[in-house]
Design an enzyme around this catalytic site. Structure first.
Site, mmCIF file in Angstrom:
data_model
loop_
_atom_site.group_PDB
_atom_site.id
_atom_site.type_symbol
_atom_site.label_atom_id
_atom_site.label_comp_id
_atom_site.label_asym_id
_atom_site.label_seq_id
_atom_site.Cartn_x
_atom_site.Cartn_y
_atom_site.Cartn_z
ATOM 1 N N TYR A 104 0.763 -1.429 -0.041
ATOM 2 C CA TYR A 104 -0.036 -0.221 0.125
ATOM 3 C C TYR A 104 0.817 1.179 0.065
ATOM 4 C CZ TYR A 104 -2.950 -3.642 2.197
ATOM 5 O OH TYR A 104 -3.422 -4.658 2.610
ATOM 6 N N CYS A 162 14.066 -10.814 -2.513
ATOM 7 C CA CYS A 162 14.402 -10.699 -4.011
ATOM 8 C C CYS A 162 13.616 -9.793 -4.718
ATOM 9 C CB CYS A 162 15.254 -11.860 -4.807
ATOM 10 S SG CYS A 162 16.291 -12.579 -3.753
#
Ligand code: LLP
Length: 423
Positions: free
Chosen positions: A326, A352
């Protein structure tokens, strides 16, 4: 720090007097730390401000579903707002011997209830089903008849009220998947009343989450109240108005007075209720638990790439996904207070993905390998949204209560992760 239980004492960050450095050393990192006192205090704010109307605070379990937290809140007299059979099972386990009484304060929300979940809720004699579609209504009627269990229902109506928040957590508009168009509700209540085992008992609404002004809540509730007046004329004995959750907190560094926020919220909702004789249900999640929690992490490396400095923490987006999902802001503070000159850094995790960040271009006092940091306001939608991405074990959770820390969930092990798999 103000609205948070995490403050510096003699230069060290503590939670209700307990040193976070000490907890990090003892239990390892990443580590969620919660203040029981703050959760209790927040429930008290609701109880106080709504004391003059019949009401039940149904904590939204999804915000943080740790059994230890559910137990604490059940002891405070809270009911619960659930969205799955799994959450119901959690509440039952947390309530222990008091499960009958506690289930009587449970509402079951959600757009996609499954047969086994409905059956479990019927057998548990919950307070109310918040029904979100006609199809669900038909299914619930079928299951209730089959099990010979009466079900109180509320339709979750969609009031078409806009509330300023992140688009992913806004729910009150007609274009959202939630609820039933309020203009069609009377017809659906009429249908509901035809089923012998269903009892239309309430109307429910939820317009979204992390909403920072009270007007949209009042607007939504007054539409609900208008509908209830109509439904009563239609002959339905509606007794419950469920105002949903969504009251936001301040994730920033400024002043924030939670007691005043709840007071304003209560004034607005009570004005919308007017003189209606109703039992008010409230479903706060975030407001009760977010600021009681922090995610404690250790700096693994500090690395420079070009002009940027990256502080690589041992916590990652799998532990706390809110910044990645968000673009949420979480304050990050060192476990040892520093007066050194602040510099801009990115605080990131080891996962990653470039989305694996906690803060970008954040002014922080210099950090080095081995230093501890705390991500604040992580008590809600932190652990409950965590995952094992990158085959990372979930953090341990510790609850600080009356000056003592206890583990409410041990750190996962790799064996836990592999257990359901076969080769
Ligand atoms: N009731 C219903 C029907 C809900 O859907 C929700 C939250 C609540 C109550 C509790 O809302 P709260 O008081 O916590 O705002 N993961 C997002 C928030 C998702 C909220 C989903 N529904 C976040 O981290 O911001």
């Amino acid at each position: 720090v103000g609205a948070r239980p995490f403050v510096y004492r003699d230069g060290e960050l503590v939670c209700d007097g307990v040193s976070l450095q000490r907890l990090a050393k003892k239990y390892g990192t990443p580590l969620y730390v919660y203040s029981a006192a703050q959760m209790v205090e927040r429930v008290g704010m609701f109880t106080r401000e709504f004391a003059d109307v019949p009401h039940t605070v149904c904590y939204a379990v999804k915000a943080n579903s740790a059994l230890g937290i559910l137990k604490l809140l059940a002891e405070q007299g809270c009911g619960f707002d659930l969205v799955s059979g799994g959450e119901l099972e959690r509440v039952v386990r947390a309530a222990g011997e008091r499960r009958r009484e506690v289930c009587g304060r449970v509402v079951f929300s959600g757009v996609g209830k499954q047969v086994w979940e409905i059956d479990l809720a019927l057998r548990s004699k919950i307070l109310m089903f918040n029904v979100e579609s006609e199809e669900e209504l038909e299914l619930l009627a079928e299951r209730a008849a089959k099990l010979k269990k009466r079900a109180r229902i509320a339709l979750r109506v969609n009031p078409d009220v806009f509330a300023e928040t992140h688009p992913y957590i806004s729910t009150g508009l007609r274009e959202h998947k939630f609820g039933i168009d309020i203009r069609l509700a009377r017809k659906v209540y009429a249908r509901a009343a035809e089923f012998k085992w269903l009892e239309p008992a309430g109307v429910s609404v939820h317009i979204g989450s992390q909403i920072r002004s009270v007007e949209p809540f009042a607007a939504a509730l007054s539409r609900v109240v208008g509908l209830i007046q109509q439904l009563r004329k239609d002959g339905h004995a509606i007794r419950y108005a469920d105002a949903g959750g969504g009251l936001g907190i301040d994730y920033g560094a400024g002043e924030f007075d939670p007691a005043r926020e709840v007071a304003e919220y209560a004034v607005a909702l009570k004005a919308a209720l007017g003189t209606m004789d109703l039992h008010l249900l409230l479903e706060p999640g975030r407001f009760l638990v977010a600021q009681a929690g922090a995610l404690v992490s250790e700096v693994l490396f500090v690395k420079k790439n070009g002009t940027k400095t990256f502080v690589i923490a041992d916590a990652a987006m799998n532990d706390l996904i809110r910044p990645a999902l968000y673009q949420a802001h979480h304050e990050i503070v060192p476990l040892v207070e520093s007066k050194a000159k602040k510099k801009k850094v990115d605080v990131v995790g080891p996962v990653c993905e470039s989305g694996d960040f906690f803060a970008r271009d954040r002014e922080m006092a210099p950090l080095k390998r081995g230093d501890g940091i705390a991500l604040l306001d992580a008590g809600a939608y932190g652990m409950s949204l965590s995952s094992n991405y990158n085959t990372r074990v979930r953090p341990a959770e510790v609850m600080v209560e009356r000056g003592k820390a206890r583990v409410i969930r041990r750190r996962e092990t790799l064996e836990d992760l592999f257990a359901p798999e076969s080769v």
